[in-house]
Design a protein around this motif. Structure first.
Motif, PDB file in Angstrom:
ATOM      1  N   ASP A  87       0.815  -1.463   0.032  1.00 16.36           N
ATOM      2  CA  ASP A  87       0.064   0.198   0.175  1.00 16.36           C
ATOM      3  C   ASP A  87       0.800   1.268   0.095  1.00 16.36           C
ATOM      4  O   ASP A  87       0.904   2.128   0.984  1.00 16.36           O
ATOM      5  N   PRO A  88       1.595   1.550  -1.240  1.00 16.44           N
ATOM      6  CA  PRO A  88       2.587   2.699  -1.196  1.00 16.44           C
ATOM      7  C   PRO A  88       1.976   4.116  -0.952  1.00 16.44           C
ATOM      8  O   PRO A  88       2.371   5.009  -0.523  1.00 16.44           O
ATOM      9  N   TYR A  89       0.827   4.184  -1.277  1.00 12.73           N
ATOM     10  CA  TYR A  89       0.117   5.592  -1.306  1.00 12.73           C
ATOM     11  C   TYR A  89      -0.990   5.775  -0.222  1.00 12.73           C
ATOM     12  O   TYR A  89      -1.820   6.429  -0.038  1.00 12.73           O
ATOM     13  N   ARG A  90      -1.074   4.580   0.720  1.00 16.04           N
ATOM     14  CA  ARG A  90      -1.944   4.552   1.945  1.00 16.04           C
ATOM     15  C   ARG A  90      -3.359   4.675   1.679  1.00 16.04           C
ATOM     16  O   ARG A  90      -4.081   5.615   2.141  1.00 16.04           O
ATOM     17  N   ASN A  91      -3.678   3.956   0.689  1.00  9.60           N
ATOM     18  CA  ASN A  91      -5.114   3.988   0.054  1.00  9.60           C
ATOM     19  C   ASN A  91      -5.891   2.709   0.644  1.00  9.60           C
ATOM     20  O   ASN A  91      -7.222   2.858   0.375  1.00  9.60           O
ATOM     21  N   TYR A  92      -5.455   1.807   1.502  1.00 10.24           N
ATOM     22  CA  TYR A  92      -6.222   0.743   1.804  1.00 10.24           C
ATOM     23  C   TYR A  92      -6.172   0.578   3.132  1.00 10.24           C
ATOM     24  O   TYR A  92      -7.157   0.195   3.932  1.00 10.24           O
TER      25      TYR A  92
ATOM     26  N   LEU B 270      -5.931   0.668   7.225  1.00 10.08           N
ATOM     27  CA  LEU B 270      -6.194   1.813   8.420  1.00 10.08           C
ATOM     28  C   LEU B 270      -5.132   1.711   9.557  1.00 10.08           C
ATOM     29  O   LEU B 270      -4.122   0.988   9.505  1.00 10.08           O
ATOM     30  N   ALA B 271      -5.064   2.903  10.089  1.00 11.45           N
ATOM     31  CA  ALA B 271      -4.083   3.287  11.105  1.00 11.45           C
ATOM     32  C   ALA B 271      -4.362   2.025  12.196  1.00 11.45           C
ATOM     33  O   ALA B 271      -3.193   1.663  12.639  1.00 11.45           O
TER      34      ALA B 271
ATOM     35  N   LYS C  27       3.236  10.169   2.156  1.00  8.59           N
ATOM     36  CA  LYS C  27       3.931  10.862   3.382  1.00  8.59           C
ATOM     37  C   LYS C  27       2.647  11.547   4.409  1.00  8.59           C
ATOM     38  O   LYS C  27       2.957  12.311   5.223  1.00  8.59           O
ATOM     39  N   MET C  28       1.647  11.258   4.063  1.00 11.15           N
ATOM     40  CA  MET C  28       0.456  11.525   4.931  1.00 11.15           C
ATOM     41  C   MET C  28       0.183  10.538   5.819  1.00 11.15           C
ATOM     42  O   MET C  28       0.495   9.258   5.825  1.00 11.15           O
ATOM     43  N   PRO C  29      -0.418  10.704   7.243  1.00 12.80           N
ATOM     44  CA  PRO C  29      -0.872   9.757   8.177  1.00 12.80           C
ATOM     45  C   PRO C  29      -1.821   8.651   7.539  1.00 12.80           C
ATOM     46  O   PRO C  29      -2.656   8.932   6.648  1.00 12.80           O
ATOM     47  N   TRP C  30      -1.867   7.581   8.138  1.00 10.98           N
ATOM     48  CA  TRP C  30      -2.728   6.415   7.799  1.00 10.98           C
ATOM     49  C   TRP C  30      -4.114   6.771   8.204  1.00 10.98           C
ATOM     50  O   TRP C  30      -4.316   7.456   9.385  1.00 10.98           O
ATOM     51  N   VAL C  31      -5.132   6.589   7.673  1.00 10.57           N
ATOM     52  CA  VAL C  31      -6.613   7.020   7.989  1.00 10.57           C
ATOM     53  C   VAL C  31      -6.955   6.332   9.115  1.00 10.57           C
ATOM     54  O   VAL C  31      -6.648   5.102   9.339  1.00 10.57           O
ATOM     55  N   THR C  32      -7.837   6.872   9.935  1.00 10.47           N
ATOM     56  CA  THR C  32      -8.191   6.365  11.133  1.00 10.47           C
ATOM     57  C   THR C  32      -9.846   5.451  11.135  1.00 10.47           C
ATOM     58  O   THR C  32     -10.120   5.139  12.033  1.00 10.47           O
ATOM     59  N   SER C  33     -10.328   5.826  10.130  1.00 16.33           N
ATOM     60  CA  SER C  33     -11.599   5.225   9.700  1.00 16.33           C
ATOM     61  C   SER C  33     -12.003   4.927   8.721  1.00 16.33           C
ATOM     62  O   SER C  33     -11.398   5.249   7.282  1.00 16.33           O
ATOM     63  N   ILE C  34     -13.084   4.046   8.377  1.00 19.08           N
ATOM     64  CA  ILE C  34     -13.482   3.529   7.049  1.00 19.08           C
ATOM     65  C   ILE C  34     -14.204   4.627   6.463  1.00 19.08           C
ATOM     66  O   ILE C  34     -14.204   4.840   5.159  1.00 19.08           O
ATOM     67  N   ALA C  35     -14.812   5.543   7.185  1.00 19.33           N
ATOM     68  CA  ALA C  35     -15.353   6.702   6.518  1.00 19.33           C
ATOM     69  C   ALA C  35     -14.574   7.592   5.953  1.00 19.33           C
ATOM     70  O   ALA C  35     -14.835   7.875   4.424  1.00 19.33           O
ATOM     71  N   THR C  36     -13.361   7.749   6.437  1.00 19.99           N
ATOM     72  CA  THR C  36     -12.315   8.560   5.684  1.00 19.99           C
ATOM     73  C   THR C  36     -11.900   7.968   4.623  1.00 19.99           C
ATOM     74  O   THR C  36     -11.664   8.491   3.522  1.00 19.99           O
ATOM     75  N   LEU C  37     -11.531   6.522   4.585  1.00 16.32           N
ATOM     76  CA  LEU C  37     -10.991   5.995   3.422  1.00 16.32           C
ATOM     77  C   LEU C  37     -12.068   5.836   2.386  1.00 16.32           C
ATOM     78  O   LEU C  37     -11.838   6.141   1.260  1.00 16.32           O
ATOM     79  N   ASN C  38     -13.369   5.895   2.817  1.00 12.91           N
ATOM     80  CA  ASN C  38     -14.519   5.935   1.701  1.00 12.91           C
ATOM     81  C   ASN C  38     -14.709   7.404   0.860  1.00 12.91           C
ATOM     82  O   ASN C  38     -14.643   7.271  -0.246  1.00 12.91           O
ATOM     83  N   ASP C  39     -14.162   8.203   1.809  1.00 12.41           N
ATOM     84  CA  ASP C  39     -14.253   9.555   0.932  1.00 12.41           C
ATOM     85  C   ASP C  39     -13.068   9.853   0.099  1.00 12.41           C
ATOM     86  O   ASP C  39     -13.071  10.470  -1.042  1.00 12.41           O
ATOM     87  N   ILE C  40     -11.961   9.063   0.478  1.00 11.56           N
ATOM     88  CA  ILE C  40     -10.830   9.134  -0.467  1.00 11.56           C
ATOM     89  C   ILE C  40     -11.171   8.591  -1.717  1.00 11.56           C
ATOM     90  O   ILE C  40     -10.818   9.061  -2.830  1.00 11.56           O
TER      91      ILE C  40
END
Length: 707
Positions: A77-82, A84-85, A150-163
């Motif tokens: 997951d190089p661009y932190r798209n999958y 979760l934190a 270089k961004m933090p890992w997302v903390t929720s499914i909701a944030t991931l879904n928004d991405i």
């Protein structure tokens, strides 16, 4: 002795692997991919090989474990798209234990990580597909961050879904700008995501193990590499520039194997039964039963079709233009050895005008330092090798084309056979040391060209770039050290290490392999019914030594510095050995006893002055430098606008600037301007770096007599 030690180590590893397997962590909601005993064995053996025989003399410890974990997660997951934190926090339990796991042959942790990734991957694709047909406002001033490295890992499914919703919007606006309808765009994107899910469903434990071993060996050094059986076969074919099969390039389309191209002169071509566009739905070996290969992975299907020369394969074909429901045609082809000429050394003759006089320069492009080792060992008359191919090209350039100079184009040449680099150097020097090799014990061996005479003694140049590496650097360095020619281009890659390919099957007692693979299969009555294939363990290319030039300098890390520098398309801070954290350092040893052919110091100074004078007036040079600066700026971008009008405007500005640049360059060559959408003929394409190299060689020819 080495083989006996390795066999003993391997035997111990196999016996240990026959203990009760460790329980695997299961990820709910997906088909979990699990490691097998062969992979457990290979992991143990790679630890042993690295600790005992790698040049770096490294111990696989907690520090290595930590690096492997980071590399493995980044590869997935190089661009932190999958992930979760919370996933990343969960994986921290393995940070200092992977070294022990590999030593024990326990792969449960990395496979657990992969299965979590697989779950997240499929969940995000499912979410994206559900929202493809949503109503999107393309007039909003929002953006999509495509590079979250270089961004933090997302903390929720909701944030991931928004991405992912923004990713869908970005892909839809891209399709919209191409001029297709919203309905068509939704169909295209749905099909794209369904194909991604399909490809994901075909991943197996070999794919996961390869990814894991890439992370493991990459933590040791950049060039110690493990190849699973399929990748090992491809690697060795590339080295030999030959394959044994039917002579066709294949691709997968809608889950069906399709002929992309038939190799001229190959068995498929000569049979006149197979054509581009034909689809293969079944494969049989000689008189054996057909296997239906619809839905198979491409590599598995290809493995069934390839095979030793002289053997027969039968194919069940749906001819091009026929419906898939049509009655298939069965054809029979005898496999042959096929030489990959399109990936071999080639020549071209260019004429350059200088001071009112034409000069002919032969350009030899060498994509790699290859040799068909099996054919060479078997003493076949016309085995394939770089040196043999180049020698024939030089003879033609010298005797038929009557060239005034020769350029060896090594751009993009990542190396290959060290022996070929030595032999190729021998075409330009009359015997003498070419390279020094220092092994793990610190002992230095000098490898020399022992063939008297040269194939070309005239003006000679070597064109290199940042991707010129390994054996290519040995050749370029030797030409520079002997004063045999000028090196033109950019600082090379800097790979100065030697790898030994080790076929892991050859280190194992056959009886152990049989036991491990459970070769004899029994029916319900206990009688043998089938013998499975001997399991293939793959290959490791182990770093065992380090290169040094005849002047004593290592090519490691620093590479070869050109005599005349040209701009680099490749970002020097992202491509090269000196960008690799695990790379060995530069050092030097005592120089070898060699006698330079000439001292080209004065010539190189004059050539550099003439080159710099041309560059001050060159529109090509100025545009190229600006293009490189623009590319560097774009590489720093991490987001893109989702506003249709703004995105369209940005792209139109870039298109206008690109067209203006092209027409300025065409005007300097007396070519008519082109308009948007016009196709530029291949003969009108221009390679500035090659052109300037030709001009440098013309200067070389004119100055050489006075040196």
């Amino acid at each position: 002795m080495l083989k006996r030690i390795l066999v003993a180590t391997f035997t111990a590893a196999v016996l240990a692997c026959q203990a009760t397997p460790k329980p695997q962590k299961v990820v709910e909601g997906i088909p979990n991919i699990m490691p097998d005993e062969k992979q457990s064995l290979v992991a143990r053996q790679i630890v042993a090989l690295i600790e005992n025989y790698n040049y770096k003399k490294i111990v696989v410890n907690d520090s290595i474990s930590s690096i492997v974990l980071d590399k493995y997660i980044k590869a997935l997951d190089p661009y932190r798209n999958y992930f979760l934190a919370s996933d990343i926090k969960d994986f921290e339990q393995f940070r200092t234990t992977l070294d022990d796991s590999f030593r024990d042959g326990d792969l449960s942790a990395p496979f657990y990580i992969f299965n979590i990734y697989s779950k997240r991957y499929n969940e995000t694709l499912d979410y994206a597909m559900k929202h493809i047909r949503d109503k999107y406002d393309f007039n909003q001033q929002d953006t999509y961050v495509f590079n979250r490295e270089k961004m933090p890992w997302v903390t929720s499914i909701a944030t991931l879904n928004d991405i992912w919703k923004k990713k869908v919007k970005y892909e839809l606006v891209n399709l919209k700008l191409a001029g297709t309808s919203d309905v068509k765009n939704a169909e295209t994107l749905t099909k794209r995501y369904k194909n991604l899910k399909l490809q994901s469903s075909k991943l197996n434990n070999q794919d996961v193990f390869q990814l894991l071993m890439d992370a493991f060996t990459g933590a040791i050094d950049p060039h110690t590499n493990y190849f699973n059986p399929s990748n090992a076969s491809q690697f060795n074919e590339q080295m030999s520039r030959s394959i044994e099969g039917i002579g066709a390039y294949l691709q997968s389309e809608n889950d069906v194997l399709k002929i992309a191209e038939v190799t001229p002169g190959g068995p498929a071509y000569k049979s006149k039964q197979l054509h581009a566009g034909d689809r293969i739905i079944g494969v049989a070996q000689a008189d054996g039963e057909f296997e239906d290969i619809i839905g198979w992975r491409l590599d598995n299907a290809v493995a069934k079709i390839k095979g030793p020369k002289g053997t027969v394969v039968r194919l069940k074909i749906i001819p091009v233009g026929h419906d898939m429901s049509s009655k298939p045609v069965i054809i029979e082809i005898t496999r042959e050895k096929i030489v990959m000429e399109d990936q071999s050394a080639k020549k071209e003759v260019k004429t350059i005008q200088a001071n009112g006089k034409p000069y002919k320069v032969g350009i030899i492009s060498v994509p790699a330092f290859y040799i068909d080792s099996k054919a060479a060992i078997a003493k076949e008359a016309n085995y394939k090798s770089t040196t043999r191919d180049v020698k024939l090209l030089i003879d033609t350039l010298k005797n038929k084309d009557k060239v005034d100079a020769i350029v060896m184009d090594l751009r993009g040449n990542g190396g290959g056979s060290l022996l070929e680099a030595i032999d190729l150097t021998g075409l330009f020097i009359d015997q003498g040391p070419v390279v020094q090799v220092k092994d793990q014990k610190g002992e230095v061996e000098v490898d020399s060209d022992q063939n008297p005479g040269v194939a070309w003694s005239g003006p000679f140049g070597v064109l290199v770039d940042r991707t010129t590496a390994s054996a290519s650097e040995i050749f370029a360095g030797a030409i520079q050290d002997y004063g045999r020619g000028v090196i033109i281009g950019t600082q090379t890659y800097g790979k100065g290490t030697v790898q030994q390919p080790i076929d892991l099957n050859k280190l194992v007692n056959p009886s152990i392999l049989e036991r491990l693979a459970n070769l004899v299969k029994l029916d319900s009555t206990g009688k043998p019914v089938q013998k499975a294939e001997v399991p293939q363990l793959g290959q490791i290319n182990l770093t065992i030594a380090k290169f040094y030039r005849v002047n004593g300098s290592s090519t490691q890390h620093k590479g070869v510095m050109p005599d005349i520098t040209l701009p680099s398309f490749y970002p020097m801070d992202k491509v090269g050995e000196d960008t690799e954290p695990s790379a060995l350092p530069w050092d030097e040893i005592q120089k070898s006893d060699f006698v330079p052919v000439a001292n080209l110091g004065t010539l190189k100074t004059e050539l550099a002055k003439l080159h710099e004078t041309r560059m001050e007036k060159s529109l090509d040079y100025k545009i190229l430098v600006q293009d490189i600066a623009d590319m560097k700026k774009r590489n720093l971008e991490t987001s893109v606008t989702l506003n249709e009008a703004k995105l369209k405007s940005e792209r139109e500005v870039l298109e206008v600037k690109s067209l203006e640049k092209i027409n300025k360059l065409r005007a300097t060559r007396g070519l008519a301007p082109v308009k948007k959408g016009d196709k530029i003929r291949k003969s009108e394409n221009f390679d500035f770096l090659e052109d300037e190299t030709l001009r440098i060689m013309a200067d070389y020819i004119q100055l050489k007599p006075t040196v």
